[in-house]
Scaffold this active site. Structure first.
Site, PDB file in Angstrom:
ATOM      1  N   HIS A  83      34.163   8.166   0.844  1.00  0.00           N
ATOM      2  CA  HIS A  83      34.411   9.276  -0.084  1.00  0.00           C
ATOM      3  C   HIS A  83      35.371   8.823  -1.175  1.00  0.00           C
ATOM      4  O   HIS A  83      36.581   8.766  -0.961  1.00  0.00           O
ATOM      5  CB  HIS A  83      34.974  10.457   0.734  1.00  0.00           C
ATOM      6  CG  HIS A  83      35.183  11.712  -0.037  1.00  0.00           C
ATOM      7  ND1 HIS A  83      36.055  12.689   0.368  1.00  0.00           N
ATOM      8  CD2 HIS A  83      34.632  12.166  -1.188  1.00  0.00           C
ATOM      9  CE1 HIS A  83      36.023  13.679  -0.504  1.00  0.00           C
ATOM     10  NE2 HIS A  83      35.180  13.395  -1.445  1.00  0.00           N
ATOM     11  N   SER A  89      31.128  15.047  -0.132  1.00  0.00           N
ATOM     12  CA  SER A  89      32.436  15.696  -0.061  1.00  0.00           C
ATOM     13  C   SER A  89      32.547  16.562   1.182  1.00  0.00           C
ATOM     14  O   SER A  89      33.651  16.943   1.558  1.00  0.00           O
ATOM     15  CB  SER A  89      32.650  16.631  -1.246  1.00  0.00           C
ATOM     16  OG  SER A  89      32.216  16.076  -2.425  1.00  0.00           O
ATOM     17  N   GLU A 126      38.441   7.733   1.062  1.00  0.00           N
ATOM     18  CA  GLU A 126      38.529   8.346   2.393  1.00  0.00           C
ATOM     19  C   GLU A 126      37.316   7.862   3.182  1.00  0.00           C
ATOM     20  O   GLU A 126      36.177   8.051   2.742  1.00  0.00           O
ATOM     21  CB  GLU A 126      38.512   9.883   2.236  1.00  0.00           C
ATOM     22  CG  GLU A 126      38.758  10.617   3.534  1.00  0.00           C
ATOM     23  CD  GLU A 126      38.764  12.134   3.319  1.00  0.00           C
ATOM     24  OE1 GLU A 126      38.140  12.643   2.381  1.00  0.00           O
ATOM     25  OE2 GLU A 126      39.398  12.814   4.145  1.00  0.00           O
ATOM     26  N   ASN A 159      39.528  17.519   1.813  1.00  0.00           N
ATOM     27  CA  ASN A 159      39.163  18.905   1.495  1.00  0.00           C
ATOM     28  C   ASN A 159      39.625  19.905   2.545  1.00  0.00           C
ATOM     29  O   ASN A 159      39.715  21.094   2.269  1.00  0.00           O
ATOM     30  CB  ASN A 159      37.662  19.012   1.236  1.00  0.00           C
ATOM     31  CG  ASN A 159      37.325  18.453  -0.138  1.00  0.00           C
ATOM     32  OD1 ASN A 159      38.047  18.711  -1.102  1.00  0.00           O
ATOM     33  ND2 ASN A 159      36.275  17.668  -0.226  1.00  0.00           N
TER      34      ASN A 159
END
Ligand code: NAI
Length: 294
Positions: A138, A117, A150, A188
């Site tokens: 991801h 992450s 991702e 994120n």
């Protein structure tokens, strides 16, 4: 194409499930035998749910399970892989050790992907002799349900490898979005500052837990409020990602809210610890604001 998934926890079992259901042979590797047993049971239970809903047949369930092999030895599990997807614990040293080992175990043509992450793909690639074949893949939780993958290109990831992973993601029914390797990638980079700002809004007494989540759900059409989402992700995970953004950019705007730091220090980690912004001791069926925030 042979796939090896490393780590059979929350994400690893979902990734293995999706590839196996799409007719790939998958070796699932974990250092813990009980984690492998649990993954096998979880995948089987999730397949049962798909059968009950009519989204797959009993035959697909059987072929998915037949495509999976559970192994507790990395050298055996990764030797024949064309693609390894690492989904082990989010700890930089654990991941660097795994990639060093993979580089010597795997065929020279094998692509090495990480589901991290927040750990830079360029850093992971740098401990191998094949940084051109190291890439971020991801997936989102729960993997069989969430469409997004991702894809993160490290500084040395080749265009050919990125194209292969984009095409493969589409083949397993996912929608890829390619990002460059900067702290937090795309997901994120945007999500964590929003969650951190929601916590700051609570910390400053501008709104309560319910008010903040209600504004974002009903006002912005988010399916879940940011505080509830933080509880689901795990407040320790949120803090770790905020720290990656803060350290990576050296910009005070990414500093984690002191309330988040306090909650993690005191063991209020969200769903996994039974309490965060909400209380889950009753099983979490009904959303109850944690006593500290009432
Ligand atoms: P988890 O804690 O559920 O599972 C991790 C598994 O890795 C455990 O079963 C552990 O025994 C195993 N493991 C640890 N060291 C190992 C090694 N050296 N070799 C083989 N297996 C090893 O963790 P989770 O949540 O599945 O996360 C895995 C990765 O996915 C992390 O990098 C995390 O940041 C990322 N991620 C997690 C998401 C989430 O919502 N949980 C979402 C997207 C990415």
């Amino acid at each position: 194409m042979n796939i090896t998934v490393i780590g059979s926890g929350t994400m690893g079992n979902g990734i293995a499930h999706v590839f196996a259901q799409n007719n790939y042979k998958v070796n699932v590797v974990d250092v813990k035998a009980d984690a492998l047993e649990k993954a096998k049971a979880t995948i089987s239970k999730n397949l049962d749910r798909q059968v009950a809903k009519g989204s797959i047949s009993e035959e697909i369930k059987a072929s998915t399970l037949a495509n999976l092999t559970f192994v507790d030895n990395l050298s055996i599990g990764a030797a024949d892989a064309d693609l390894v997807i690492e989904a082990a614990t989010e700890n930089v040293n654990v991941k660097l050790d795994i990639f060093r080992s993979l580089d010597s175990i795997c065929k020279p043509s094998c692509i090495l992907a990480s589901n991290t992450s927040s750990i830079p793909i360029t850093k992971i690639g740098s401990v191998t002799n094949r940084p051109d074949k190291v890439i971020g893949m991801h997936f989102m939780n729960p993997v069989p349900v969430m469409k997004l993958v991702e894809i993160i290109k490290g500084f040395k990831t080749s265009a050919e490898v990125a194209d292969t992973i984009v095409a493969l993601s589409k083949k397993i029914g996912k929608v890829p979005a390619v990002a460059n390797d900067m702290p937090g990638f795309i997901s994120n980079r945007i999500l964590m500052p929003m969650i951190n700002e929601a916590i700051e809004t609570l910390f400053q007494g501008i709104g309560g837990v319910e008010e903040i989540d209600t504004v974002m759900k009903l006002g912005m059409a988010h399916p879940m409020g940011p505080l509830q989402l933080a509880d689901f992700i795990g407040l320790d995970v949120c803090l770790a990602i905020c720290n990656v953004l803060h350290e990576g950019f050296g910009n005070p705007k990414y500093a984690p809210c002191p309330l988040l730091v306090n909650m993690v220090t005191s063991g209020s980690l969200g769903v996994k610890s039974g309490s965060g912004f909400y209380d889950y001791s009753g099983g979490g069926k009904e959303l109850v604001v944690a006593s500290q925030f009432k």
